[in-house]
Design a protein around this motif. Structure first.
Motif: not given
Length: 320
Positions: A102, A108, A110, A124-125, A127, A139-140, A142, A191, A193, A195
């Protein structure tokens, strides 16, 4: 000093590998068909290459079992700094990751993950402050896709920051026909951001009757300064799944959409015509001062896949 290979053909300014002179940077776990090292995503930052890739075993033995992040100062010899295994996500398999940094300097990853017992994939992402931290980063989800009978699988993201906005291109597979879930288009998302993503439309689709009509998957998006261009994987039939060849696409009707160039593959393994060998997941990394380093997956004579790299000087890349 970075070695620069002899001139390679280019299409619309896009550097392409010849498939024969590349250096192996990651060998497959063993020499059997279905055993792969590849699906690369690379970042060059502060004089260091960071490379993310997928490791795979054959069907019935775990499939894509890990995403790996490694570093190198020359782009040839890599040291592993993080390993992300499929069990973290309760996934049946992992596919191509996307590695990005970033503007704030966060790393990050993915990750493409498969839902067990289905043809559904999601993204998933992770960071972290450092590449090493990706191994244990939270993880998040996305890009969830849709696991329903008329849903879709989403995987193999390519992520770029451009013009103050994040852009993501992912291969999307419709799940309405259980016998044809290998069909794919590339879809474009944006996006603020990186995310929360909003679908913008289909970025790449091939016409019927072409060498790539069964599916097209963008593998790299290259900023040439005045325009974006893309490389992509294509196949004509389900039988060519996992053995795609590489094509080139240029700016389409809207930003983030692309138009295919040419009537055949722009790059393929030297033995492709005889054995059907693939050359796919080409990632093009622009270097400071000009030139590129290419990373890609290619099929070996024994049927396993290995990850190779080539360096190309910008002045050697012309339009075909």
């Amino acid at each position: 000093m970075t070695r620069v290979d002899p001139p390679h053909p280019g299409v619309d300014g896009v550097p392409l590998p010849d498939g024969a002179s590349g250096t192996v940077v990651v060998a497959p776990p063993d020499g059997r068909p279905g055993t792969w090292a590849g699906a690369p995503s690379a970042v060059f930052r502060d004089g260091v290459f960071h490379l993310a890739y997928r490791l795979r075993r054959p069907e019935g033995e775990g499939r894509g079992y890990a995403n790996v992040v490694a570093r190198s100062t020359d782009g040839l010899r890599f040291e592993v700094v993080a390993v992300v295994e499929k069990e973290r996500f309760g996934s049946e398999s992992l596919e191509r990751p996307a590695l990005v940094v970033t503007p704030e300097g966060c790393w990050r990853l993915y990750v493409s993950a498969a839902t067990p017992g289905t043809k559904h994939w999601w993204v998933e992402m992770l960071e972290a402050d450092t590449p090493e931290g990706l191994a244990t980063a939270p993880s998040t989800t996305v890009l969830p896709g849709d696991p329903g009978p008329h849903g879709w699988a989403v995987k193999d993201p390519v992520v770029r920051s451009h013009g103050g906005l994040w852009h993501l291109w992912a291969s999307v597979h419709p799940l309405d026909d259980p016998d044809a879930t290998d069909r794919m288009t590339t879809e474009h998302y944006t996006s603020p951001d990186g995310v929360a993503w909003t679908w913008q439309g289909t970025a790449l689709r091939a016409e019927a009757g072409r060498w790539d009509s069964r599916g097209v998957r963008i593998s790299s998006v290259v900023d040439l300064g005045d325009r974006l261009v893309a490389t992509y994987d294509g196949r004509a039939s389900a039988a060519e799944n996992w053995e795609e060849r590489t094509g080139v696409a240029v700016d389409g009707d809207s930003f983030g959409a692309f138009r295919i160039v040419g009537d055949g593959p722009a790059a393929a393994a030297p033995e492709a015509a005889r054995t059907g060998a693939g050359l796919r997941y080409l990632d093009v990394v622009a270097l400071p001062g000009g030139g590129y380093r290419l990373f890609y997956e290619v099929t070996r004579p024994d049927g396993a896949h290995e990850l190779r790299t080539e360096a190309v000087a910008a002045r050697l890349v012309g339009a075909a």
